[in-house]
Design an enzyme around this catalytic site. Structure first.
Site, PDB file in Angstrom:
ATOM      1  N   PRO A 140       7.937   5.742   7.484  1.00 37.02           N
ATOM      2  CA  PRO A 140       7.576   6.861   8.361  1.00 37.02           C
ATOM      3  C   PRO A 140       6.131   6.716   8.820  1.00 37.02           C
ATOM      4  O   PRO A 140       5.243   6.471   8.003  1.00 37.02           O
ATOM      5  CB  PRO A 140       7.753   8.086   7.452  1.00 37.02           C
ATOM      6  CG  PRO A 140       7.559   7.551   6.062  1.00 37.02           C
ATOM      7  CD  PRO A 140       8.099   6.160   6.079  1.00 37.02           C
ATOM      8  N   MET A 141       5.909   6.850  10.117  1.00 33.44           N
ATOM      9  CA  MET A 141       4.552   6.746  10.668  1.00 33.44           C
ATOM     10  C   MET A 141       4.360   7.825  11.729  1.00 33.44           C
ATOM     11  O   MET A 141       5.113   7.877  12.704  1.00 33.44           O
ATOM     12  CB  MET A 141       4.311   5.352  11.260  1.00 33.44           C
ATOM     13  CG  MET A 141       4.237   4.248  10.235  1.00 33.44           C
ATOM     14  SD  MET A 141       3.919   2.602  10.959  1.00 33.44           S
ATOM     15  CE  MET A 141       5.597   2.165  11.475  1.00 33.44           C
ATOM     16  N   VAL A 142       3.373   8.671  11.514  1.00 30.61           N
ATOM     17  CA  VAL A 142       3.106   9.784  12.428  1.00 30.61           C
ATOM     18  C   VAL A 142       2.796   9.270  13.830  1.00 30.61           C
ATOM     19  O   VAL A 142       2.020   8.328  14.005  1.00 30.61           O
ATOM     20  CB  VAL A 142       1.934  10.644  11.903  1.00 30.61           C
ATOM     21  CG1 VAL A 142       1.554  11.724  12.916  1.00 30.61           C
ATOM     22  CG2 VAL A 142       2.314  11.280  10.570  1.00 30.61           C
TER      23      VAL A 142
ATOM     24  N   GLN B 168      12.163  12.577   7.549  1.00 36.26           N
ATOM     25  CA  GLN B 168      11.162  12.834   6.523  1.00 36.26           C
ATOM     26  C   GLN B 168      10.495  14.177   6.748  1.00 36.26           C
ATOM     27  O   GLN B 168      10.024  14.483   7.842  1.00 36.26           O
ATOM     28  CB  GLN B 168      10.079  11.758   6.449  1.00 36.26           C
ATOM     29  CG  GLN B 168       9.228  11.991   5.205  1.00 36.26           C
ATOM     30  CD  GLN B 168       8.033  11.083   5.083  1.00 36.26           C
ATOM     31  OE1 GLN B 168       7.144  11.108   5.913  1.00 36.26           O
ATOM     32  NE2 GLN B 168       7.998  10.277   4.028  1.00 36.26           N
TER      33      GLN B 168
ATOM     34  N   CYS C  22       1.664  11.176   1.430  1.00 36.46           N
ATOM     35  CA  CYS C  22       0.641  11.205   2.480  1.00 36.46           C
ATOM     36  C   CYS C  22      -0.686  11.752   1.942  1.00 36.46           C
ATOM     37  O   CYS C  22      -0.744  12.876   1.433  1.00 36.46           O
ATOM     38  CB  CYS C  22       1.100  12.067   3.654  1.00 36.46           C
ATOM     39  SG  CYS C  22      -0.101  12.143   4.996  1.00 36.46           S
TER      40      CYS C  22
ATOM     41  N   ASN D 269       6.696  -0.519  -1.189  1.00 35.82           N
ATOM     42  CA  ASN D 269       5.935  -0.410   0.052  1.00 35.82           C
ATOM     43  C   ASN D 269       4.463  -0.718  -0.207  1.00 35.82           C
ATOM     44  O   ASN D 269       3.902  -0.299  -1.212  1.00 35.82           O
ATOM     45  CB  ASN D 269       6.097   1.012   0.617  1.00 35.82           C
ATOM     46  CG  ASN D 269       5.228   1.280   1.829  1.00 35.82           C
ATOM     47  OD1 ASN D 269       4.494   2.244   1.868  1.00 35.82           O
ATOM     48  ND2 ASN D 269       5.292   0.421   2.820  1.00 35.82           N
ATOM     49  N   GLY D 270       3.850  -1.462   0.713  1.00 31.09           N
ATOM     50  CA  GLY D 270       2.418  -1.740   0.624  1.00 31.09           C
ATOM     51  C   GLY D 270       2.091  -3.193   0.851  1.00 31.09           C
ATOM     52  O   GLY D 270       2.572  -4.066   0.131  1.00 31.09           O
TER      53      GLY D 270
ATOM     54  N   ARG E  25       2.553  -0.759   8.616  1.00 30.35           N
ATOM     55  CA  ARG E  25       1.669  -1.377   9.617  1.00 30.35           C
ATOM     56  C   ARG E  25       2.193  -2.715  10.126  1.00 30.35           C
ATOM     57  O   ARG E  25       2.056  -3.020  11.312  1.00 30.35           O
ATOM     58  CB  ARG E  25       0.267  -1.549   9.039  1.00 30.35           C
ATOM     59  CG  ARG E  25      -0.511  -0.246   8.911  1.00 30.35           C
ATOM     60  CD  ARG E  25      -1.865  -0.485   8.263  1.00 30.35           C
ATOM     61  NE  ARG E  25      -1.742  -0.874   6.858  1.00 30.35           N
ATOM     62  CZ  ARG E  25      -2.724  -1.411   6.143  1.00 30.35           C
ATOM     63  NH1 ARG E  25      -3.896  -1.662   6.721  1.00 30.35           N
ATOM     64  NH2 ARG E  25      -2.542  -1.713   4.866  1.00 30.35           N
TER      65      ARG E  25
END
Length: 302
Positions: free
Chosen positions: A11-13, A81, A110, A184-185, A209
């Protein structure tokens, strides 16, 4: 929905809108997260079938503001989400969207101030009682609530994106749980997917990213050039009538990773006012007009 051995768009705003989710899926993402939407926001919406572009829209009542847009094509893989600090309100929001999505996810990671200050996101990590009404123990408690899977980002709230993700700490969570853990990461290229799997023991991997910069990261084949991926994104934004501010934000993020907004392309994006302007920047005026003409014709026959 199954969560084992999956490639997941994080999820990315302002990025994870319908066009970008479909783009990631085209390149191999099995599960695609929408951007976080606050429970207060979604419960003020009404569900509208948009015959004009063949989408399902959740529109803020009394306005034309589309808070969440989806379509049948992604129904089996899209995750809604939610940002929440209240179980009753979260349930109400989930019930509104559950028939149009594959799963609902609660954001507990977040670190942004707008989320934490409202008692949401990473703030929930400091209040484990809120999710059941030291990380491994918390993960065990989350598992006991009956969730189907847990996505774990290898950083703590105080860590910055430039700090290396702690894959070893994700491994501790994986070994402690029986449900699937999505790691994730620091996944920036396709080979990193296998590396994080080996390092953590997780079978599924979430990419943020790395996918934003080039959505073809999900493809086991040769990585597409970012310029080509960017143009595909513009076309999908036109096709699904994406919010121009969201589209501009995503394009700027792509460009800043590889280039600079001070060049003509970046300046033109900043000045653009609508999707027609963006189509002109990328030489897609004909495509834009064909989509527009098709919709007008469809509307006449409706």
């Amino acid at each position: 929905m199954e969560y084992e051995n999956k490639l997941v768009l994080a999820p990315m705003v302002r990025v994870g809108t319908l066009p970008f989710r479909l783009l990631a899926a085209d390149y191999g993402a099995d599960i695609t997260y929408a951007e976080e939407i606050i429970d207060h926001k979604i419960i003020k919406c009404e569900r509208i079938v948009n015959d004009y572009i063949k989408s399902t829209d959740f529109v803020e009542k009394g306005t034309d503001n589309v808070v969440f847009r989806t379509c049948n094509e992604e129904k089996g893989r899209v995750v809604f989400q939610m940002g929440t600090s209240d179980a009753v309100r979260a349930l109400k929001a989930a019930q509104l969207v559950c028939k149009d999505v594959a799963a609902v996810d609660i954001n507990m990671g977040c670190p942004k101030s707008f989320s934490v200050s409202g008692g949401m996101g990473a703030a929930l990590l400091t209040k484990p009682d809120l999710i059941h009404d030291d990380t491994v123990e918390l993960a065990r408690r989350i598992e006991k609530t009956g969730v189907s899977a847990l996505a774990v980002h290898g950083r703590q709230v105080a860590d910055r994106p430039r700090d290396p993700a702690k894959w070893n700490e994700i491994a501790d969570v994986v070994s402690a749980l029986t449900i699937p853990v999505i790691a994730n990461g620091d996944v920036f290229e396709y080979d990193d997917i296998q590396r994080i799997k080996v390092a953590t023991g997780a079978s599924s991997v979430m990419v943020a990213r790395g996918a934003l910069w080039n959505a073809s990261i999900f493809s086991p084949n040769v990585e597409a050039h970012w310029e080509d991926v960017k143009k595909e994104y513009v076309r999908k934004s036109i096709l699904w009538d994406n919010d121009v501010k969201s589209t501009k934000h995503t394009l700027k993020e792509m460009i800043m990773h590889y280039s600079c907004l001070e060049f003509p392309e970046g300046k033109a994006i900043i000045k653009s006012q609508n999707l027609a302007d963006l189509a002109k920047i990328y030489g897609d005026e004909e495509y834009y007009e064909s989509v527009r003409a098709y919709r007008i014709a469809l509307n006449r026959h409706a």
